[in-house]
Motif scaffolding. Structure first.
Motif, PDB file in Angstrom:
ATOM      1  N   VAL A  58       0.862  -1.173   0.000  1.00 30.62           N
ATOM      2  CA  VAL A  58       0.000   0.000   0.000  1.00 30.62           C
ATOM      3  C   VAL A  58       0.904   1.230   0.000  1.00 30.62           C
ATOM      4  N   LYS A  59       0.689   2.127  -0.974  1.00 31.15           N
ATOM      5  CA  LYS A  59       1.540   3.309  -1.120  1.00 31.15           C
ATOM      6  C   LYS A  59       0.672   4.549  -1.301  1.00 31.15           C
ATOM      7  N   THR A  60       1.199   5.678  -0.832  1.00 27.86           N
ATOM      8  CA  THR A  60       0.489   6.937  -0.991  1.00 27.86           C
ATOM      9  C   THR A  60       1.472   8.086  -0.847  1.00 27.86           C
ATOM     10  N   ALA A  61       1.074   9.260  -1.288  1.00 26.90           N
ATOM     11  CA  ALA A  61       1.877  10.471  -1.094  1.00 26.90           C
ATOM     12  C   ALA A  61       1.034  11.692  -1.408  1.00 26.90           C
ATOM     13  N   TYR A  62       1.291  12.740  -0.664  1.00 19.52           N
ATOM     14  CA  TYR A  62       0.733  14.062  -0.946  1.00 19.52           C
ATOM     15  C   TYR A  62       1.849  14.914  -1.530  1.00 19.52           C
ATOM     16  N   ILE A  63       1.603  15.505  -2.707  1.00 16.56           N
ATOM     17  CA  ILE A  63       2.600  16.337  -3.375  1.00 16.56           C
ATOM     18  C   ILE A  63       2.068  17.766  -3.436  1.00 16.56           C
ATOM     19  N   GLY A 302       9.784   1.858  -6.142  1.00 16.20           N
ATOM     20  CA  GLY A 302       8.412   2.330  -6.333  1.00 16.20           C
ATOM     21  C   GLY A 302       7.996   3.245  -5.202  1.00 16.20           C
ATOM     22  N   THR A 303       7.475   4.415  -5.533  1.00 15.31           N
ATOM     23  CA  THR A 303       7.095   5.389  -4.504  1.00 15.31           C
ATOM     24  C   THR A 303       5.629   5.789  -4.634  1.00 15.31           C
ATOM     25  N   GLY A 304       5.071   6.185  -3.495  1.00 15.24           N
ATOM     26  CA  GLY A 304       3.711   6.694  -3.500  1.00 15.24           C
ATOM     27  C   GLY A 304       3.574   7.957  -4.333  1.00 15.24           C
ATOM     28  N   ALA A 305       4.659   8.728  -4.452  1.00 17.05           N
ATOM     29  CA  ALA A 305       4.617   9.935  -5.282  1.00 17.05           C
ATOM     30  C   ALA A 305       4.318   9.585  -6.735  1.00 17.05           C
ATOM     31  N   GLN A 306       4.869   8.471  -7.204  1.00 13.74           N
ATOM     32  CA  GLN A 306       4.574   8.040  -8.575  1.00 13.74           C
ATOM     33  C   GLN A 306       3.093   7.700  -8.731  1.00 13.74           C
ATOM     34  N   ASP A 307       2.512   7.084  -7.715  1.00 11.17           N
ATOM     35  CA  ASP A 307       1.102   6.708  -7.793  1.00 11.17           C
ATOM     36  C   ASP A 307       0.203   7.944  -7.814  1.00 11.17           C
TER      37      ASP A 307
END
Length: 329
Positions: A58-63, A302-307
């Motif tokens: 499970v991956k996520t990111a706020y940009i 693999g990063t959440g930023a990519q998602d």
């Protein structure tokens, strides 16, 4: 107050976005944003389900500046093909970065993950591979092997492609599927031969023992390793990371736990602190390849930023289009 949520299937997503230079640009910008700071990206939630020969990430990111943020759930159950089912599936949920409301659910079955991973490989090649690549090699024979070959060709239009896999029949099938590419394609006799003859090598396997040995490194070689994304996986001899002129991570904190660096640290070979990150190379905050003879390695976990980047990119592509089912929640 009710609001609309768009639900989009894999088939609809395939019609809306594909592997092209625009997608590569979007993922490149996500790496740059990581370098700029302000990105909120928690550690990957990863479960290794040994009894089911499966894993879930499970991956996520706020940009900052992006209109939304994604949460991606990516299961891989590797005995599924025996049941006539795909080994990978999953979905992405896109939330508004202003209100936190759900804006879309992408039932992509891993398609968007495949796209953003391939695009990340292209970004790594663009910034770290030699300017002139005559021969590229792909180790692995799955969906990502095919996509990584196509992605690399977008930024480094090589003349010859070599493919190697443990199953020669699958390697030949992979070569056949890529026969529309504008280059010669051949199945290599061994991974050593593939590395020897290539200036750009991409590893796309779930290996738990190295498939590339340090002794095979040669001047002018770039390797992008994208298969090691969980503890226990490894594709590259840990000694190779030390011998290379430059080792670059997508995210330093992740490669120490999930990527190739974990093995080098465990073996007591790495004493250089945090590695250079790809975003810093993109933004010019860290040096990349210094010359045609450099040996470089890029470790993609693999990063959440990519998602978040690919999900917001898809939403922009869908704007004004009658695609997917809209429900009011």
């Amino acid at each position: 107050m009710a609001h609309d949520i768009r639900i989009v299937t894999e088939a609809e997503l395939r019609g809306a976005v594909g592997l092209d230079l625009d997608t590569v640009r979007v993922i490149e910008e996500a790496f740059g944003a990581l370098s700029d700071g302000g990105v909120v990206m928690p550690p990957v939630l990863s479960m290794d389900l040994a009894e089911a020969h499966g894993e879930v990430d499970v991956k996520t990111a706020y940009i900052p500046g992006f209109s939304g943020f994604a949460i991606k759930v990516s299961p891989g159950f590797f005995d599924n093909p025996k049941l006539g089912l795909p080994s990978l599936n999953g979905l992405m949920i896109l939330f508004s970065a202003q209100t936190g409301l759900v804006e879309a659910v992408f039932l992509d079955n891993g398609y968007l993950t495949d796209l953003r991973t391939a695009a990340a490989g292209a970004v790594a090649a663009r910034h770290l591979a030699p300017e002139r690549v005559q021969v590229a090699g792909v180790i692995g024979t799955g969906v990502q092997a095919r996509l990584q070959a196509r992605a690399a060709h977008l930024v480094r239009p090589f003349e010859r492609l070599l493919i190697w896999g443990r199953d020669a029949e699958r390697a030949r099938a992979c070569a056949d599927d890529l026969s529309d590419m504008k280059c010669d394609i051949a199945v290599a006799d061994s991974p050593a031969d593939l590395v020897r003859d290539s200036q750009l090598v991409i590893t796309t396997t779930p290996a738990r023992a190295p498939v590339i040995e340090a002794a095979w490194l040669h001047p002018g070689l770039h390797i992008t390793a994208m298969g090691s994304d969980q503890a226990g996986k490894t594709e590259i001899d840990p000694k190779a990371l030390v011998q290379a002129d430059l080792y670059v991570a997508d995210r330093a904190a992740q490669v120490e736990k999930l990527g190739e660096l974990r093995g080098a640290i465990a073996a007591g070979l790495w004493d250089r602190g945090a590695p250079v990150e790809l975003g810093d190379v993109i933004r010019g905050r860290a040096r990349g390849r210094q010359g045609q003879t450099d040996i470089t390695i890029c470790d993609l976990t693999g990063t959440g930023a990519q998602d978040t980047a690919i999900a917001t990119h898809v939403m922009a592509r869908l704007a004004g289009r009658d695609v997917g089912a809209v429900i009011r929640a």
